[in-house]
Design a protein around this motif. Sequence first.
Motif, mmCIF file in Angstrom:
data_model
loop_
_atom_site.group_PDB
_atom_site.id
_atom_site.type_symbol
_atom_site.label_atom_id
_atom_site.label_comp_id
_atom_site.label_asym_id
_atom_site.label_seq_id
_atom_site.Cartn_x
_atom_site.Cartn_y
_atom_site.Cartn_z
ATOM 1 N N TYR A 72 -84.041 -33.698 1.478
ATOM 2 C CA TYR A 72 -84.177 -34.780 2.460
ATOM 3 C C TYR A 72 -83.984 -36.154 1.820
ATOM 4 C CZ TYR A 72 -85.626 -31.904 6.411
ATOM 5 O OH TYR A 72 -85.644 -31.001 7.452
ATOM 6 N N SER A 73 -84.425 -36.318 0.578
ATOM 7 C CA SER A 73 -84.328 -37.644 -0.059
ATOM 8 C C SER A 73 -82.882 -38.052 -0.313
ATOM 9 C CB SER A 73 -85.127 -37.667 -1.358
ATOM 10 O OG SER A 73 -84.552 -36.814 -2.323
ATOM 11 N N ARG A 74 -81.945 -37.122 -0.214
ATOM 12 C CA ARG A 74 -80.534 -37.469 -0.365
ATOM 13 C C ARG A 74 -80.007 -38.244 0.842
ATOM 14 N NH1 ARG A 74 -77.948 -31.862 -2.355
ATOM 15 N NH2 ARG A 74 -76.052 -33.097 -2.493
ATOM 16 N N THR A 75 -80.659 -38.106 2.007
ATOM 17 C CA THR A 75 -80.158 -38.767 3.220
ATOM 18 C C THR A 75 -81.224 -39.582 3.956
ATOM 19 O OG1 THR A 75 -80.578 -36.751 4.478
ATOM 20 C CG2 THR A 75 -78.343 -37.059 3.625
ATOM 21 N N VAL A 76 -82.481 -39.388 3.637
ATOM 22 C CA VAL A 76 -83.570 -40.103 4.309
ATOM 23 C C VAL A 76 -84.115 -41.152 3.340
ATOM 24 C CG1 VAL A 76 -85.869 -39.877 5.345
ATOM 25 C CG2 VAL A 76 -84.165 -38.080 5.684
ATOM 26 N N SER A 77 -84.202 -42.387 3.789
ATOM 27 C CA SER A 77 -84.718 -43.449 2.923
ATOM 28 C C SER A 77 -86.125 -43.861 3.365
ATOM 29 C CB SER A 77 -83.771 -44.653 2.930
ATOM 30 O OG SER A 77 -83.632 -45.155 4.234
ATOM 31 N N ASN A 78 -86.768 -44.665 2.517
ATOM 32 C CA ASN A 78 -88.112 -45.182 2.784
ATOM 33 C C ASN A 78 -89.117 -44.061 3.025
ATOM 34 O OD1 ASN A 78 -89.863 -47.395 2.983
ATOM 35 N ND2 ASN A 78 -89.800 -47.307 5.221
ATOM 36 N N ILE A 79 -89.073 -43.019 2.214
ATOM 37 C CA ILE A 79 -89.971 -41.865 2.395
ATOM 38 C C ILE A 79 -91.385 -42.252 1.995
ATOM 39 C CG2 ILE A 79 -90.485 -39.516 1.638
ATOM 40 C CD1 ILE A 79 -87.458 -39.108 1.299
ATOM 41 N N ARG A 80 -92.308 -41.963 2.898
ATOM 42 C CA ARG A 80 -93.728 -42.271 2.705
ATOM 43 C C ARG A 80 -94.560 -41.073 3.132
ATOM 44 N NH1 ARG A 80 -91.989 -46.113 0.178
ATOM 45 N NH2 ARG A 80 -91.796 -48.206 0.951
ATOM 46 N N CYS A 140 -84.894 -42.487 10.033
ATOM 47 C CA CYS A 140 -84.068 -41.404 10.572
ATOM 48 C C CYS A 140 -82.606 -41.600 10.171
ATOM 49 C CB CYS A 140 -84.187 -41.350 12.092
ATOM 50 S SG CYS A 140 -83.227 -40.006 12.825
ATOM 51 N N PRO A 141 -81.986 -40.559 9.613
ATOM 52 C CA PRO A 141 -80.576 -40.678 9.232
ATOM 53 C C PRO A 141 -79.604 -40.520 10.398
ATOM 54 C CG PRO A 141 -81.389 -38.505 8.665
ATOM 55 C CD PRO A 141 -82.566 -39.280 9.205
ATOM 56 N N PHE A 142 -80.130 -40.193 11.583
ATOM 57 C CA PHE A 142 -79.259 -39.953 12.733
ATOM 58 C C PHE A 142 -79.080 -41.174 13.635
ATOM 59 C CE2 PHE A 142 -81.118 -35.662 11.873
ATOM 60 C CZ PHE A 142 -79.962 -35.098 11.356
ATOM 61 N N HIS A 143 -79.889 -42.211 13.432
ATOM 62 C CA HIS A 143 -79.729 -43.431 14.230
ATOM 63 C C HIS A 143 -80.187 -44.636 13.413
ATOM 64 C CE1 HIS A 143 -84.079 -42.777 15.034
ATOM 65 N NE2 HIS A 143 -84.101 -44.077 15.207
ATOM 66 N N ARG A 183 -85.542 -49.009 12.017
ATOM 67 C CA ARG A 183 -86.282 -50.015 11.258
ATOM 68 C C ARG A 183 -87.683 -49.542 10.938
ATOM 69 N NH1 ARG A 183 -85.779 -55.235 14.755
ATOM 70 N NH2 ARG A 183 -86.280 -53.660 16.289
ATOM 71 N N ASN A 184 -88.163 -48.575 11.695
ATOM 72 C CA ASN A 184 -89.492 -47.998 11.463
ATOM 73 C C ASN A 184 -89.331 -46.523 11.115
ATOM 74 O OD1 ASN A 184 -90.869 -50.407 12.304
ATOM 75 N ND2 ASN A 184 -90.326 -49.849 14.401
ATOM 76 N N ASN A 185 -90.253 -46.011 10.343
ATOM 77 C CA ASN A 185 -90.191 -44.601 9.957
ATOM 78 C C ASN A 185 -90.468 -43.716 11.171
ATOM 79 O OD1 ASN A 185 -89.757 -45.478 7.401
ATOM 80 N ND2 ASN A 185 -91.530 -44.500 6.481
ATOM 81 N N SER A 186 -89.406 -43.274 11.819
ATOM 82 C CA SER A 186 -89.565 -42.434 13.008
ATOM 83 C C SER A 186 -89.188 -40.978 12.748
ATOM 84 C CB SER A 186 -88.693 -42.976 14.147
ATOM 85 O OG SER A 186 -87.329 -42.889 13.802
ATOM 86 N N PHE A 187 -88.882 -40.655 11.497
ATOM 87 C CA PHE A 187 -88.410 -39.321 11.134
ATOM 88 C C PHE A 187 -89.444 -38.661 10.229
ATOM 89 C CE2 PHE A 187 -86.043 -36.399 8.417
ATOM 90 C CZ PHE A 187 -85.238 -35.739 9.322
ATOM 91 N N GLY A 188 -89.795 -37.416 10.539
ATOM 92 C CA GLY A 188 -90.738 -36.679 9.707
ATOM 93 C C GLY A 188 -90.174 -35.340 9.285
ATOM 94 N N PHE A 189 -90.547 -34.897 8.072
ATOM 95 C CA PHE A 189 -90.137 -33.573 7.610
ATOM 96 C C PHE A 189 -91.268 -32.905 6.850
ATOM 97 C CE2 PHE A 189 -88.832 -36.511 4.299
ATOM 98 C CZ PHE A 189 -89.152 -35.872 3.106
ATOM 99 N N HIS A 190 -91.272 -31.592 6.887
ATOM 100 C CA HIS A 190 -92.325 -30.775 6.293
ATOM 101 C C HIS A 190 -91.865 -30.267 4.937
ATOM 102 C CE1 HIS A 190 -95.254 -27.451 5.961
ATOM 103 N NE2 HIS A 190 -96.000 -28.240 6.720
ATOM 104 N N LEU A 191 -92.689 -30.462 3.915
ATOM 105 C CA LEU A 191 -92.295 -30.095 2.561
ATOM 106 C C LEU A 191 -92.262 -28.596 2.305
ATOM 107 C CD1 LEU A 191 -94.255 -32.777 0.527
ATOM 108 C CD2 LEU A 191 -91.818 -32.738 1.059
#
Length: 109
Positions: free
Chosen positions: A34-42, A52-55, A58-66
Amino acid sequence: MISPVHTHTHKLYNKVKNKKRSHATKPIDWFYLYSRTVSNIRGTGLWRNGLCPFHPDRNNSFGFHLRDGGYKCFAGCGSGSGLQFIQRIYSIPYHLAVRLANGEDVYIG
């Protein structure tokens, strides 16, 4: 009683099915993928958030499960498994997404 031909075919099918399943269930480093395409990971714990890499975001609206790789865009872009994310972000078929997730080099043209 099942005829020997069907039994053999059934066993062969199970070997192929299990082989495919084993490729998709190797431990995968979802954070790296995910870190290859998703920025500002918190975040801490099993869920991480990022842009979100799809749109345009400005705010972290994308979540992923490790652990299982699942993702969700809370702005409405969609959700799915980690392999579905790889398929969607790189526009590749499932079998190439599995190879990429397993760390193989995949040509994406």
